[in-house]
Design a protein around this motif. Sequence first.
Motif, PDB file in Angstrom:
ATOM      1  N   HIS A   1      -6.573   3.811  -1.709  1.00  0.00           N
ATOM      2  CA  HIS A   1      -6.331   2.388  -1.449  1.00  0.00           C
ATOM      3  C   HIS A   1      -6.885   2.074  -0.065  1.00  0.00           C
ATOM      4  O   HIS A   1      -6.419   2.615   0.936  1.00  0.00           O
TER       5      HIS A   1
ATOM      6  N   GLN B   1      -7.777  -0.861   2.869  1.00  0.00           N
ATOM      7  CA  GLN B   1      -7.313  -2.176   3.316  1.00  0.00           C
ATOM      8  C   GLN B   1      -8.136  -2.658   4.509  1.00  0.00           C
ATOM      9  O   GLN B   1      -8.314  -1.928   5.492  1.00  0.00           O
TER      10      GLN B   1
ATOM     11  N   ALA C   1       0.827  -1.209   0.000  1.00  0.00           N
ATOM     12  CA  ALA C   1       0.000   0.000   0.000  1.00  0.00           C
ATOM     13  C   ALA C   1       0.859   1.255   0.000  1.00  0.00           C
ATOM     14  O   ALA C   1       0.528   2.242  -0.660  1.00  0.00           O
TER      15      ALA C   1
END
Length: 358
Positions: free
Chosen positions: A121, A123, A109
């Motif tokens: 992004h 997660q 990332a």
Amino acid sequence: MGGIDPERFLRLVRGEIKGPTASAARMGLGLAAAAYGLGVAARNAAFDRGLKAVHRARVPVVSVGNLTLGGTGKTPMVEWLARWYRARDVRVCLISRGYGRADAVNDEALVLEENLPDVPHLQDPDRVRLAEIAVDELETELIVLDDGFQHRRLARDLDLVLLDALDPFGLGRLFPRGLLREPATSLKRADAVIVTRADLAPADRLAAIRSEVRRRNATIPILEARHAPRDLVDGDGSASSLDGLDGREVAAFCGLGNPEGFRRSLESLGCRIADLRVFPDHHPYSAEDVADLVRWAGASGANLVLTTQKDLVKLRLSNLGDAPLRALRIGLELLDDARPLEDLLAALLPESRPVADA
């Protein structure tokens, strides 16, 4: 693999460690792999038969995944896809589980954040929830699902599977006897296969890989790609050219699932590697590690230390003692006609977006 030394584990499953104890260990691993295989088969059958729920996002989902443990180059592929869609003004969001860090974003990332500052992004293990957040809060028009081949809860419109040309089928055995996360028969679910590091494999090996893929999926597009060195970056993210590496003696270290690919990339640039130090994949560098690397770099005699961008984003250093420290930044480069893949990607574009390169 817990506290197991990854290098020793690989030597064991490859048969490089001999003797009755090693043979007994491989037999035990084989029994464990058989049980693991039953679990994988049962799980896939449950999804195939609709016994496990599959959730569809409100925007197209492109999955990037693989069959094996270890690095096949998913991060460069994810970056390539994001750039392809961003060039066509599509609002892209990357979502992934986030292996390797319990308290923050992981190394992949951090690399993607550095290379794609305009692409969010997210997660979390619950990628179905992340897909909802991406659409509701970020107005995402397309999701790229990183490491998604085995994550079948989230439906995908396109399943891309990467095979590393240096070890495409994980020694031909399921984990823990080999490195396969699921059997090669699962390629029947894939929409396209990209053979990465194809420039490092001989033609007969590439032909054998294509033949094996065709046995599992007769009509699937198969493309070849390489990890092309782009530049060097320091701890602040400043870039410099690759000029001057040919013939230069360097020390190198990495924490990768496939360190052999890194070594070969350095050799392809003409580097003379004085020493290559390998850490486990996703290694979290401690202060003790850094001090040890400083001593190691000094003892190597090299006046330049090279690592990967994935490692450097965790260290954020530009020197190890007196030696400059730089990361080799790579990008995915398709080696053959990209149209079969681009046609699949273009089919997911919003109607108002151009298909041709922006």
